[in-house]
Design an enzyme around this catalytic site. Structure first.
Site: not given
Length: 680
Positions: A437, A126
C-alpha cells in the site's frame, strides 16, 4: 486437548494478523496453566506447535512481529518457585529447515560467509527433550539449570543430581577449571512406556509424551520424585570454558565430553558438504522408529570451532547450525475464499480460507499464500481442491492444486489495485514479490501497527500503550503518526474508554520517560524495513550518529557488518522520504534524545571486494586485530585459500596456506606490508 482448546482452534480468524494475535493469547494462557497452576490443559507437543507456528509467522512476516510476543524469549521465563540463575553464555535456539532446498540455502550461506568450496559438518539427531545447562567448577557439578529465556534459567541442581547418567565429578584429562555443558534431558521410549504403565496401574494421570514427562520431572520441588523417573541426558555442546584446552573441532569436543564421563550424542557423524547432510538425514529418517528416543529431525553444525566463530550469531540462533525437520502430513480440502491482509509495512499478504481440515491433529481453516508470485505459481483459485501440509509441524501451507477436481468457471485471483483498508494505490516495486500500500503513515492498518511497534518493549518501551489504547487513538484520529503520541495530554487520555485519571497519568508519565532513549532503540522503533534490533545496534555502533546515518548512501551502508544491498537500500530509501524525515524531526522536537555513540566510522572502504587470508603468527597485531582492521576497510577475511583470494598475509610459521597461495599465484604480503597497507 480439552474441548475448550479445540473450540478455540476450530474458530480461526479470517486473516493472518488475527491468527498471530490469537496464537499469542493461547500461548500466554497455556503458559499460565503449565508454569503457574501446574495443570497443563494441552500436551507439550500441541504447545510446541503453537509456539513454532507463531515464530514462523513472525519470521516470515515481520510486519506482524511485536516485541512483547512470547517468541521474543528463547524459551520461557523462569518459574518463581525455583531460584533464577544466569547462564555464563546465552543458550540460543536453532533455525529450522523444512526442505532440502532450505538446507542447500543454509550450506550456501555458510560457504559464502567462509569463502570456501566445501564445509565439514557434524550431523546428529535432534532429541525432543528439555534443554539444560550444567556448570562444572574444578570438575565438580555445582549447578544445573533449565534454558529459561536463554539468559536466565531455573535452578534445578538438586533434581539434576538425581539423574544417574549425569556425573557429579568429571574424570580424565584436560578438565577445564570451569565449563558449561549443554544438552537435553529426556525420557527414553522404553522408560516412558514403563512409567506410564505404572501410573495406569495406580490410577494416576499419565504423561502425553516423553518430552512432557521429562519437563515435568525436572520441575518437581521434591527431588525424590525426580529420582524415581528414568531420566537420561545427552550432551551436545559447551558454553563458556576457562583454563582448559578444548579441541578445535566440535566432533572432538563431543569425544572429550565422553572421556569426562558425560553421555555424548548418539548417532553423531562427521559429514562433508550438502550431500553428506542429506544422506545422513535420509538414513536417520529411515531408522527413526527404531531409535531408543524421540526425535523430530536432525541438526547440522559446522565442525570447525574457528569457522563457527567466524559465522557468529543472529539475534536468537547461531549461523553455523540448523535443524532439519522431518516432513509434515498432508491432507486435501477446498478453498472457500481468498483475501488480503495489510501489514505494518504496507505489505499486502494474500491468504486463503479453507473448509476445515485436520492436519496432524489440528484443525486448519486458514493458510497464507505469501504473495502474487506464489499465487500465480501454484495457480490457486476459489473453489479449488488443494493439498495442505503443515511444514515441520509449524504452519500450514498449500502444496499444490488437484487440477482434476477444479470446478468450471474459476478465475485466477489478483491482488487488488487499491488498498482494502485506505483505498490508496497498491504498488509493486520492480524485482520485488511483495505488493505494498502506498498510503504509508496515512494507512490506518500501518498506522496502528507502527505505533505498537514504536511503543514496544525493545523500541521506546512506553508502558501502557498497548493494542486497546492504540485502537482508540487511531479510531478517534488522535494519533496520525508516532510523533502525535507526545501531544497527548493526561486530560485527553482520561477521556478515553477504560482510561481513568490514574491510568492516563501513568501513560503520560511513560511517554515522558520514553524521551530518554538510545540510538539503537530509536532506529529500531521508527520501523525501517528489515532493520531489527541486531541491525539497529550494528548501525548505531558503526556510525554513532543519526545525522550521519540519514545522509549515508547504500554503498557505504554495506560496510556495516551483516548489512547487504537489500537492507542498505531499505535504509537509504527510508531516509530519502520527506514524510519520514518530517516525523523524525517532530519526534526530536518533542524531546526524544539519546547520547551519541563515540565512534568514528571509516569514511570509505578502499578494500571493498578484496578477500584476504591470514596465516602464521603476527608480532605487532594479533590475528583477530588484523582481521578487524581489514574488515573495517571493507575487506573480507577468509579462513582458507582459494582462487577467489586476492592476498595472503603470511606471518611466522605460515603453514600450508602459504604453499597453496604460491601454487595459485596469489599475492603474498608479510606483516610489514600489511602494516604499511593499513597505514595508507
Amino acid at each position: 486437548p480439552s474441548q475448550t482448546y479445540m473450540t478455540k482452534i476450530s474458530k480461526l480468524p479470517d486473516n493472518v494478523a488475527a491468527r498471530v494475535k490469537e496464537l499469542r493469547a493461547l500461548i500466554n494462557y497455556h503458559n499460565n496453566r503449565y508454569h503457574v497452576l501446574d495443570d497443563p490443559e494441552i500436551p507439550d507437543a500441541e504447545y510446541d506447535r503453537l509456539m513454532r507456528e507463531l515464530q514462523s509467522l513472525e519470521e516470515r512476516y515481520p510486519e506482524f512481529a511485536a516485541t512483547d510476543s512470547p517468541t521474543r524469549q528463547v524459551g520461557a521465563h523462569p518459574l518463581k518457585k525455583f531460584a533464577a540463575v544466569n547462564h555464563e553464555t546465552p543458550m540460543l535456539s536453532l533455525a529450522n529447515a523444512f526442505s532440502e532446498q532450505e538446507v542447500a540455502d543454509f550450506d550456501r550461506r555458510v560457504r559464502e560467509k567462509l569463502v570456501v568450496d566445501n564445509v565439514e559438518y557434524v550431523a546428529e539427531p535432534k532429541l525432543d527433550g528439555l534443554a539444560v545447562n550444567l556448570l562444572y567448577i574444578d570438575g565438580k557439578l555445582v549447578r544445573g539449570a533449565t534454558r529459561g529465556d536463554g539468559a536466565t534459567g531455573e535452578d534445578i541442581t538438586q533434581n539434576i543430581r538425581t539423574i544417574a547418567p549425569i556425573p557429579q565429578l568429571l574424570k580424565g584429562k584436560h578438565v577445564p577449571r570451569m565449563i558449561e555443558v549443554r544438552g537435553e534431558v529426556y525420557l527414553p521410549k522404553k522408560g516412558f512406556a514403563e512409567m506410564n504403565a505404572r501410573a495406569l496401574e495406580r490410577g494416576e494421570k499419565i504423561f502425553a509424551n516423553p518430552r512432557n514427562a521429562a519437563a515435568g520431572s525436572l520441575r518437581q520441588l521434591d527431588p525424590r520424585i525426580t529420582a524415581q523417573r528414568p531420566l537420561a541426558m545427552i550432551c551436545h555442546g559447551v558454553g563458556r570454558s576457562e583454563d582448559g584446552s578444548l579441541p578445535a573441532r566440535y566432533s572432538d569436543i563431543s569425544q572429550r565430553l565422553s572421556e569426562w564421563g558425560l553421555q555424548g550424542t548418539p548417532e553423531q557423524k562427521v559429514v562433508h558438504g550438502l550431500d553428506g547432510c542429506i544422506a545422513y538425514y535420509q538414513d536417520i529418517a529411515a531408522r527413526r522408529s527404531a531409535l531408543a528416543y524421540e526425535i523430530d529431525g536432525v541438526v547440522y553444525k559446522v565442525n570447525s570451532i574457528e569457522q563457527q566463530q567466524q559465522l557468529g550469531f543472529v539475534s536468537r540462533a547461531p549461523r553455523w547450525a540448523i535443524a532439519h525437520k522431518f516432513p509434515a502430513q498432508e491432507e486435501m480440502t477446498r478453498v472457500v475464499s481468498i483475501g488480503v491482509q495489510v501489514g505494518r509495512t504496507g505489505a499486502l499478504t494474500p491468504g486463503a480460507r479453507l473448509e476445515p481440515v485436520s492436519v496432524g491433529g489440528v484443525t486448519v481453516t486458514n493458510v497464507t499464500l505469501h504473495n502474487q508470485d506464489d499465487l500465480e505459481r501454484k495457480d490457486i483459485r476459489v473453489g479449488d481442491t488443494v493439498i495442505v501440509r503443515r511444514a515441520g509441524d509449524v504452519i500450514p501451507e498449500i502444496v499444490g492444486v488437484v487440477l482434476e477436481r477444479r470446478p468450471p468457471g474459476t478465475t485466477p485471483y489478483r491482488i487488488p489495485a487499491q488498498c482494502p483498508v485506505c483505498g490508496s494505490d497498491v504498488i509493486r516495486a520492480e524485482g520485488e514479490a511483495i505488493a505494498r500500500c502506498s498510503g504509508a503513515l496515512f494507512c490506518p492498518a500501518q498506522r496502528k501497527e507502527g505505533i505498537l511497534h514504536f511503543a514496544s518493549r525493545h523500541a521506546l518501551d512506553i508502558e501502557g500503550v498497548g493494542e486497546k489504547l492504540v485502537d482508540q487513538l487511531v479510531e478517534h484520529d488522535l494519533v496520525k503518526n508516532v510523533a502525535d503520541l507526545y501531544l497527548l495530554t493526561p486530560e485527553l487520555l482520561a477521556g478515553l474508554e477504560r482510561m481513568g485519571e490514574k491510568s492516563a497519568a501513568n501513560v503520560h508519565a511513560a511517554l515522558q520517560r520514553s524521551k530518554q532513549t538510545t540510538l539503537p532503540r530509536f532506529l529500531y522503533a521508527i520501523g525501517i524495513r528489515e532493520v531489527g534490533q541486531s541491525t539497529a545496534a550494528a548501525l548505531a555502533k558503526y556510525f554513532g550518529n543519526l545525522e550521519i546515518i540519514k545522509q549515508t548512501d547504500k554503498e557505504t551502508l554495506q560496510n556495516v557488518p551483516d548489512i547487504g544491498p537489500i537492507v542498505a537500500a531499505h535504509i537509504e530509501t527510508f531516509f530519502r522520504q520527506p514524510h519520514n524525515i518530517e516525523v523524525i524531526e517532530k519526534l526530536l522536537a518533542a524531546g526524544i534524545r539519546w547520547a551519541d555513540i563515540k565512534i568514528e566510522p571509516a569514511p570509505h572502504a578502499p578494500l571493498k571486494g578484496k578477500t584476504f587470508v591470514l596465516t602464521g603468527s603476527l608480532e605487532t597485531l594479533s590475528r583477530e586485530q588484523a582481521k578487524e582492521k581489514l574488515e573495517a576497510l571493507g575487506a573480507k577475511v577468509g579462513s582458507s585459500v582459494s582462487a577467489k583470494t586476492h592476498c595472503v598475509v603470511a606471518g611466522a610459521d605460515p603453514g600450508s596456506k602459504l604453499d597453496k597461495a604460491q601454487q595459485l599465484g596469489i599475492e603474498i604480503m608479510d606483516e610489514a606490508g600489511l602494516l604499511a597497507l593499513l597505514k595508507s
